[in-house]
Design an enzyme around this catalytic site. Structure first.
Site, PDB file in Angstrom:
ATOM      1  N   LYS A 133      37.500  19.236  63.523  1.00 44.72           N
ATOM      2  CA  LYS A 133      36.843  20.353  64.202  1.00 44.72           C
ATOM      3  C   LYS A 133      35.326  20.299  64.051  1.00 44.72           C
ATOM      4  O   LYS A 133      34.769  19.594  63.207  1.00 44.72           O
ATOM      5  CB  LYS A 133      37.418  21.681  63.704  1.00 44.72           C
ATOM      6  CG  LYS A 133      38.855  21.875  64.198  1.00 44.72           C
ATOM      7  CD  LYS A 133      39.332  23.282  64.137  1.00 44.72           C
ATOM      8  CE  LYS A 133      40.692  23.406  64.837  1.00 44.72           C
ATOM      9  NZ  LYS A 133      41.264  24.733  64.719  1.00 44.72           N
TER      10      LYS A 133
ATOM     11  N   ARG B 142      47.725  21.631  59.358  1.00 46.53           N
ATOM     12  CA  ARG B 142      47.924  21.193  60.751  1.00 46.53           C
ATOM     13  C   ARG B 142      46.862  20.159  61.100  1.00 46.53           C
ATOM     14  O   ARG B 142      45.669  20.473  61.146  1.00 46.53           O
ATOM     15  CB  ARG B 142      47.851  22.391  61.698  1.00 46.53           C
ATOM     16  CG  ARG B 142      48.147  22.061  63.145  1.00 46.53           C
ATOM     17  CD  ARG B 142      48.108  23.328  64.009  1.00 46.53           C
ATOM     18  NE  ARG B 142      48.470  23.049  65.395  1.00 46.53           N
ATOM     19  CZ  ARG B 142      47.606  22.692  66.344  1.00 46.53           C
ATOM     20  NH1 ARG B 142      46.318  22.589  66.057  1.00 46.53           N
ATOM     21  NH2 ARG B 142      48.022  22.458  67.578  1.00 46.53           N
TER      22      ARG B 142
END
Length: 902
Positions: free
Chosen positions: A844, A877
């Protein structure tokens, strides 16, 4: 200025009496530079329903891509709730900044004998905040009356009067007509006014508004008496909505709203005929407001807002404490009805539910019509009278006598509101109803039973302790005393001031360090910080359960000359049901706790022990003991079958690539495979429901043949925000729903409840993500905890078992990189929700702030995984299963070396 200084200054203004007129608040706004001139306002008056109408109107306007402010009163838990921008409360820092600027002027004004009231200053503060945040429109709920209310210092583009009845007659007038006249005068020249008034009240409103050069838009609904024979808008109420399985929703209703050239058949997360009328007013407000702001372009359309925006706004307009369902077995309802008329409405709404016996927890203010209120309520099987922490609260013994005089012999005094609610729940069977009502102040205290967190907090250095205590609004002397003693295990929570002080005394007696916020008794909960050894924290829990274990402490004795009712920490007198067990769990570890000890869980303290099985909405059992995350941290592998997903777009675009990708994940040790058919990254194209189903369902079906999945060693999750996609995937064999919107869509809550499956509830503001959205967080972790708790409450009310909820704090969703790293570093705090914690940080943009390009974030992701697992994450995740599985295994081994080689 610190927040506690600002809050105490504000609360101290409550000693000044209300004076009709807007001169004072207009003078304050002038001192502030007239922020009201920069904004567009909606002003909503009315005897009842104005708060609900304001909330619904705000929800609809937010769906039109506008930044919307909302000002309502009173607050339930925290002063900042009164002032919201796009649903987010004003921060403590902003409140302190405002008071620092306004206080010298306010002090001078008071010295001159013209002090402003609490409501006047808070109203000005809201207007100042809306200007500071540059909102597109601000919705203001009138406090009392209209013409002379502080909110009338603004010139609204649209105004509304929900209804008129006799209220505050000493100030507003002795007749309905007089009260209607003062409410109607909120309209300025040319301002349209929407109203559901009828009869003589409507006649007065028409004359006042017409004389001011405005127009009246009338609404007819199921609760309107003597309505306009030719209304502009009509509302129809169809009762509680029928869910997909044919049962009636406990929380949502179906309504129809129609006007000239438009109509909406919609879902509303509020039950009761009167809410259909409120919703119709809100729709009319939104239409008029958009026309007034956008001008000719909008006015040329019969419906200036798209139908989907109206329906979405109605479907997401929750309003806590107003016929709020917080449990279904038994049915638990909280409602702030405080007069006979409101209680008659409450009784009518309650009649929509089937239940056996009614068990009532009741409190009231001393100046209310107790006899009339009791007569208006349904006849209860039992009553537990109580007393909120408010100076106008009625004596619960007086209330008990009133119920006995009405023929209710099974009446018991249980002084603390939360204990009275707990006693009513204990008394009820699964098919009964428990109702807490009589005062919104009581509702606030009862609701805290469901929203209270006990948060395990990492404190490694005195600097960490200083930051924690400062954020908790602890004053300087207390910070200096406590700071160095916050070692071993540290917990924090929020309580009302009297119980916070009682807990502090008990904690100090047990040899713990404990500090309490310096915010005084002003009607909001305050922070409590406890630190010490695990054994001593367990001692504190024992004292809460049974003060006799430390009978040498005069402050904790339950009888004798040293006893003080304010100090008692007994189960039936402290207002803290379930706190002791929760403290034990949080003190023992940061791990997930048994939901039976978590306030707000479907199995509440005092009820039967939670079993190893969760249930679907229809009551059938679902095994919940064999999920991959129950035996230790696990990895969720991301399998996006999309061409444009973040990081891996196109990697698994073909059917064969998806199956092969799943095989690789299984070989690498994955526990969950998360299949996504639509990207929510910024700029991604939306995918129609049928196309998304066609992408994910064949993959789910094919993966059933893989041995690890067939044997249940690996489970399948569906990453979707669409109820129809979730339903189709579950039917094809998926096990888990991963909803990026955090169950925002009530239909998704129905799908999950009826399937009885695990669900990931993420903290997010919008999906797809808009990178331009900016949220002001007070404390990002605390704010995310509060938001997730509200989502969980809505899930439970819909029939979702809390033991099936997994929480995701939402890294990458409307948070800055520094805020995202703060969330990651404080992962253990999310254990306070009593649910498994998922952390999704793979590749991210937060790592871009450290200089890692989009194609070079794999190692940073692995490092983040190690931090998250070390700090209590249950599910990681990620895109790259093998490397992150290794990080999970290493951290797990470090935590439990004896398990290595077993």
């Amino acid at each position: 200025m610190h927040y506690h200084e600002a809050a105490n200054f504000l609360f101290d203004l409550r000693r000044f009496s209300v004076r009709p007129g807007t001169d004072a608040v207009e003078a304050l706004l002038d001192h502030l530079g007239n922020p009201e001139t920069e904004l567009e306002f909606v002003q909503i008056a009315g005897s009842n329903g104005k708060g609900s109408t304001a909330r619904i109107a705000e929800s609809i306007l937010r769906q039109t891509d506008r930044t919307v402010g909302l000002y309502t009163s009173p607050h339930l838990d925290d002063l900042s709730e009164r002032i919201r921008v796009d649903g987010h409360p004003m921060t403590d820092d902003a409140i302190a900044t405002f008071i620092e600027r306004a206080r010298p002027w306010l002090v001078d004004r008071a010295a001159a004998g013209e002090p402003l009231t609490f409501f006047e200053v808070v109203t000005a503060m809201g207007i100042w905040e809306f200007a500071r945040r540059d909102v597109d429109v601000a919705v203001l709920e009138v406090g009392m009356g209209g013409e002379y209310d502080a909110t009338s210092a603004v010139d609204p583009v649209t105004a509304a009067i929900t209804n008129v009845s006799l209220e505050h007659t000493a100030v507003l007038g002795e007749s309905v007509e007089e009260i209607a006249r003062t409410k109607a005068r909120i309209a300025d020249e040319g301002t349209p006014v929407i109203t559901a008034c009828g009869g003589s009240a409507l006649s007065v409103i028409r004359k006042v508004v017409t004389d001011a050069g405005g127009d009246v838009r009338t609404v007819d609904g199921p609760t309107v008496s003597d309505p306009d024979p030719n209304p502009d808008v009509t509302a129809t109420y169809h009762g509680r909505i029928e869910t997909r399985s044919g049962r009636r929703s406990p929380t949502d209703s179906r309504i129809e709203v129609a006007g000239s050239g438009w109509s909406y058949d919609a879902r509303l997360p509020l039950v009761g005929e009167y809410q259909a009328t409120n919703a119709a007013i809100a729709v009319a407000i939104a239409h008029e407001t958009v026309v007034r702001i956008d001008g000719e372009e909008a006015s040329s359309a019969s419906a200036p807002i798209p139908a989907e925006a109206i329906r979405d706004g109605l479907a997401t307009a929750s309003w806590p404490g107003r016929f709020e369902v917080l449990g279904t077995e038994p049915l638990v309802v909280l409602d702030g009805a405080h007069n006979p008329a409101a209680c008659r409405t409450l009784a009518g709404t309650l009649s929509e539910y089937e239940y056996d016996d009614l068990h009532l927890a009741f409190a009231a203010m001393h100046d209310k019509d107790h006899e009339g209120t009791i007569d208006a309520l349904p006849t209860p099987e039992s009553v537990h009278t109580c007393e909120p922490d408010h100076p106008r609260a009625a004596d619960p013994d007086v209330l008990a006598a009133a119920f006995r005089n009405a023929g209710i012999e099974e009446t018991t005094v249980v002084p603390a509101v939360a204990d009275a609610l707990e006693a009513a729940i204990d008394r009820a069977d699964a098919d009964d109803c428990v109702l807490l009502t009589g005062s919104l102040f009581a509702v606030a205290e009862g609701r805290a039973r469901y929203t209270r967190h006990v948060v395990p907090t990492q404190v490694d250095t005195p600097a960490d302790a200083e930051t924690l205590l400062t954020d908790a609004d602890v004053g300087d002397p207390e910070r200096d005393r406590v700071r160095d003693g916050l070692v071993h295990r540290v917990l924090r929570t929020r309580l009302d001031p009297s119980r916070a002080e009682a807990l502090r005394r008990a904690a100090l007696h047990c040899g713990l360090e404990c500090a309490v916020s310096d915010v005084g008794s002003g009607g909001e909960s305050i922070a409590v910080v406890i630190g010490g050894t695990v054994d001593r924290i367990h001692d504190l829990a024992d004292v809460i359960d049974d003060p006799g274990v430390h009978s040498d402490d005069p402050g904790s004795r339950t009888d004798g000359p040293g006893a003080h009712s304010d100090d008692r920490l007994t189960h039936r007198g402290n207002g803290l049901p379930g706190l002791a067990e929760t403290i034990r769990d949080r003190a023992g570890s940061g791990d997930v706790v048994d939901s039976s000890t978590t306030p707000g869980s479907s199995t509440t303290p005092g009820s039967s022990t939670a079993s190893d099985q969760s249930t679907t909405a229809d009551g059938s059992a679902v095994d919940s003991t064999t999920w991959p995350w129950t035996d230790g941290p696990t990895v969720m592998g991301i399998l996006n079958v999309t061409p444009d997903s973040f990081h891996d777009g196109g990697r698994h675009g073909t059917f064969a690539d998806a199956i092969e990708g799943a095989r690789r994940m299984i070989d690498a040790g994955v526990g969950i495979i998360d299949i996504g058919g639509e990207s929510t990254r910024p700029g991604a194209d939306p995918v129609p429901v049928d196309d998304e189903i066609d992408r994910v369902v064949p993959v789910v079906e094919a993966l059933q043949d893989l041995p690890a999945i067939a044997d249940g060693d690996v489970v399948l999750s569906i990453d979707t925000r669409k109820p129809d996609v979730a339903d189709a995937a579950l039917a094809a064999g998926a096990d888990v729903i991963n909803d990026v919107t955090g169950l925002e869509d009530p239909r998704m809550r129905e799908v999950v409840a009826e399937a009885g499956c695990p669900v990931v509830v993420m903290h997010s503001v919008e999906a797809p993500v808009d990178p331009d959205t900016e949220i002001e967080y007070e404390d990002v972790v605390e704010d995310v905890l509060d938001a997730l708790q509200e989502r969980i409450l809505r899930a439970e009310a819909a029939g979702i078992d809390r033991r099936n909820v997994i929480v995701d704090p939402g890294l990458g969703f409307t948070k800055s990189p520094s805020e995202e790293f703060a969330v990651l570093s404080r992962t253990e705090e999310f254990a306070a929700l009593g649910c498994p914690v998922l952390v999704g940080h793979s590749h991210k943009s937060m790592f871009g702030a450290l200089g890692y390009d989009a194609d070079d974030r794999g190692a940073a992701t692995v490092a983040g995984t190690a931090v998250a697992v070390d700090r209590g994450a249950d599910i990681i995740r990620v895109h790259d299963v093998a490397t992150n599985r290794a990080a999970v295994d290493v951290v797990t081994a470090v935590h439990d070396p004896d398990s290595v080689g077993e």
